[in-house]
Scaffold this active site. Structure first.
Site, PDB file in Angstrom:
ATOM      1  N   ASP A  63       9.220   2.691   1.379  1.00 22.28           N
ATOM      2  CA  ASP A  63       8.064   3.428   1.887  1.00 22.28           C
ATOM      3  C   ASP A  63       8.034   3.243   3.403  1.00 22.28           C
ATOM      4  OD1 ASP A  63       5.555   4.204   2.796  1.00 22.28           O
ATOM      5  OD2 ASP A  63       4.472   3.349   1.089  1.00 22.28           O
ATOM      6  N   LYS A  78       2.779  10.089   8.250  1.00 22.51           N
ATOM      7  CA  LYS A  78       2.099   9.631   9.468  1.00 22.51           C
ATOM      8  C   LYS A  78       2.724  10.149  10.763  1.00 22.51           C
ATOM      9  CE  LYS A  78      -0.303   5.500   7.726  1.00 22.51           C
ATOM     10  NZ  LYS A  78      -1.670   5.932   8.036  1.00 22.51           N
ATOM     11  N   PHE A 122       0.867  -1.188   0.000  1.00 22.25           N
ATOM     12  CA  PHE A 122       0.000   0.000   0.000  1.00 22.25           C
ATOM     13  C   PHE A 122       0.897   1.229   0.000  1.00 22.25           C
ATOM     14  CE2 PHE A 122      -2.457   3.485   1.683  1.00 22.25           C
ATOM     15  CZ  PHE A 122      -3.643   3.356   0.982  1.00 22.25           C
TER      16      PHE A 122
END
Length: 426
Positions: A247, A276, A156
């Site tokens: 990532d 995040k 993702f």
């Protein structure tokens, strides 16, 4: 633990009077697009690892905005920085120098393998920037006319058109065709698949230019990368000139017990991304790279809000607080405590729980594929008992509490989780 004890433990302050307001979900749905399957609670305030809903009910928060609220809720250091910065300067433009942007970038460079930083607003934007950087590198350095980027099945990487194409999950891509060309998917943790893809795709003016992977797959079921796999990929990239992009949007910023997920793998990427936890809940993202692949020039990429004084000041505070409060040590200790407790539950509920895996304070508990009980079922039961959890797929429960979570709070979470499991099995 009482709220008074919680406030004392984390030096928090909240209003003496809690105002409980009615929440009208029908009014909400009239105006807000229906893009989320929301759980039926409305959260209104938080302190430390606790949040309260619109009815005044208290919850222990092991979601942390999905691995985002690094310092929990209303952390004094963040409150002080937010207050000071909004009264000073919150936004200008990247057409001018922004001192605190430079300070944040310097901290990131000093605490990672990166040498250059591009600041944006989210993980998707950071990954988009990495994809663009890799594309330009392919054309200008690798001399590849049609570059291909390898990504993993069950990955993702975001919700923009390029990042959902990079995401190896068809459910996120449905109805958004035509997708961005130049991506090829391989199984995660299988080095032979990487080698085969590189060989297969090297044809004419087409070749693999970059490999984009998560050091630990989050949405894909909390699956850690294997050390041997990543070290083999690093060797391949060194030998071929292919860029390795990681990532770190979910795994970075101390979540795994190391500042960066790649530190668990004994390698360094050429490019990596963060978001995040970087801003502790304030939107900010970063794309970082080593000097040799910094091929962007003025006009190649930009962001109106990226690197603004407000977001950078808060992110710098989060970074400095992780250091000052030795939060990596807490993540390691609480992560081991959480893992031990989850494995004890797995041993007790052998027919239901098939695996417990993760690093630090990102763990997944997988439920049996042949069980009628889903992760969402357990999440709903946990919410009813006052514990917030989130699924990572249909059969995996994800545990990503704030990095400040205490021993007492982890024990309480495990107790509530067991009650929730017992309730769904009854």
């Amino acid at each position: 633990m009482t709220i008074d004890t919680l406030i004392s433990n984390h030096n928090l302050s909240v209003s003496a009077a809690t105002v409980v307001k009615p929440f009208d979900s029908d009014n909400f749905k009239e105006s807000v697009m229906d893009t989320y399957a929301r759980f039926p609670i409305a959260l209104e305030r938080g302190a430390g690892c606790r949040v309260w809903d619109s009815t005044g009910k208290e919850y222990l928060d092991l979601v942390a905005g999905i691995a985002t609220c690094t310092l929990g809720h209303a952390h004094p250091a963040m409150v002080e920085t937010v207050t000071r910065q909004i009264q000073t300067l919150h936004h200008v433009s990247n057409l001018f120098y922004i001192p605190v942007q430079g300070q944040l970038a310097q901290w990131l460079v000093q605490h990672s393998c990166a040498e250059k930083v591009f600041l944006c607003n989210s993980g998707a934007e950071a990954n988009e920037a990495a994809i663009k950087l890799a594309r330009k590198y392919a054309h200008t350095v690798q001399n590849i006319e049609h570059p291909v980027m390898l990504t993993a099945n069950a990955s993702f990487h975001g919700r923009t058109l390029a990042t959902i194409t990079a995401t190896g999950q068809p459910k996120y891509q449905k109805n958004f065709a035509p997708l961005v060309p130049g991506f090829h998917y391989v199984p995660y943790n299988e080095i032979q698949a990487i080698e085969a893809a590189i060989s297969e795709l090297d044809e004419g003016d087409r070749a693999v230019s970059a490999i984009l992977l998560e050091p630990l797959q989050g949405e894909g079921g909390v699956r850690p990368g294997e050390v041997a796999y990543f070290q083999a990929i690093r060797r391949i990239c060194d030998e071929t000139g292919i860029l390795l992009i990681l990532d770190e949007v979910q795994a970075g910023m101390g979540r795994t017990g190391k500042l960066w997920g790649y530190e668990n793998l004994g390698i360094e990427p050429d490019i990596f991304t963060s978001a995040k936890g970087l801003g502790g809940g304030i939107p900010i993202g970063a794309m970082m790279c080593k000097q040799h692949c910094d091929v962007f020039a003025p006009g190649d990429h930009a962001s109106t809000f990226g690197g603004n004084p407000f977001a950078c000041a808060v992110a710098l505070t989060v970074c400095q607080t992780i250091e000052r409060e030795n939060l990596l040590e807490n993540v390691q200790a609480r992560g081991e405590q959480l893992r031990t407790g989850l494995r004890a539950l797995a041993a007790k509920y052998l027919a239901l729980i098939t695996d417990v895996r993760g690093w630090g304070l990102i763990h997944g508990m997988e439920l049996a594929a042949d069980s009628e009980i889903t992760a969402a079922d357990v999440v709903k039961a946990a919410i009813a008992e006052g514990l917030l959890l989130v699924p990572a797929g249909a059969k995996v429960l994800r545990f990503v509490p704030p990095l400040i979570v205490t021993e007492t709070e982890v024990n309480l979470a495990l107790q509530i989780l067991e009650k929730a499991i017992a309730a769904v099995q009854a």
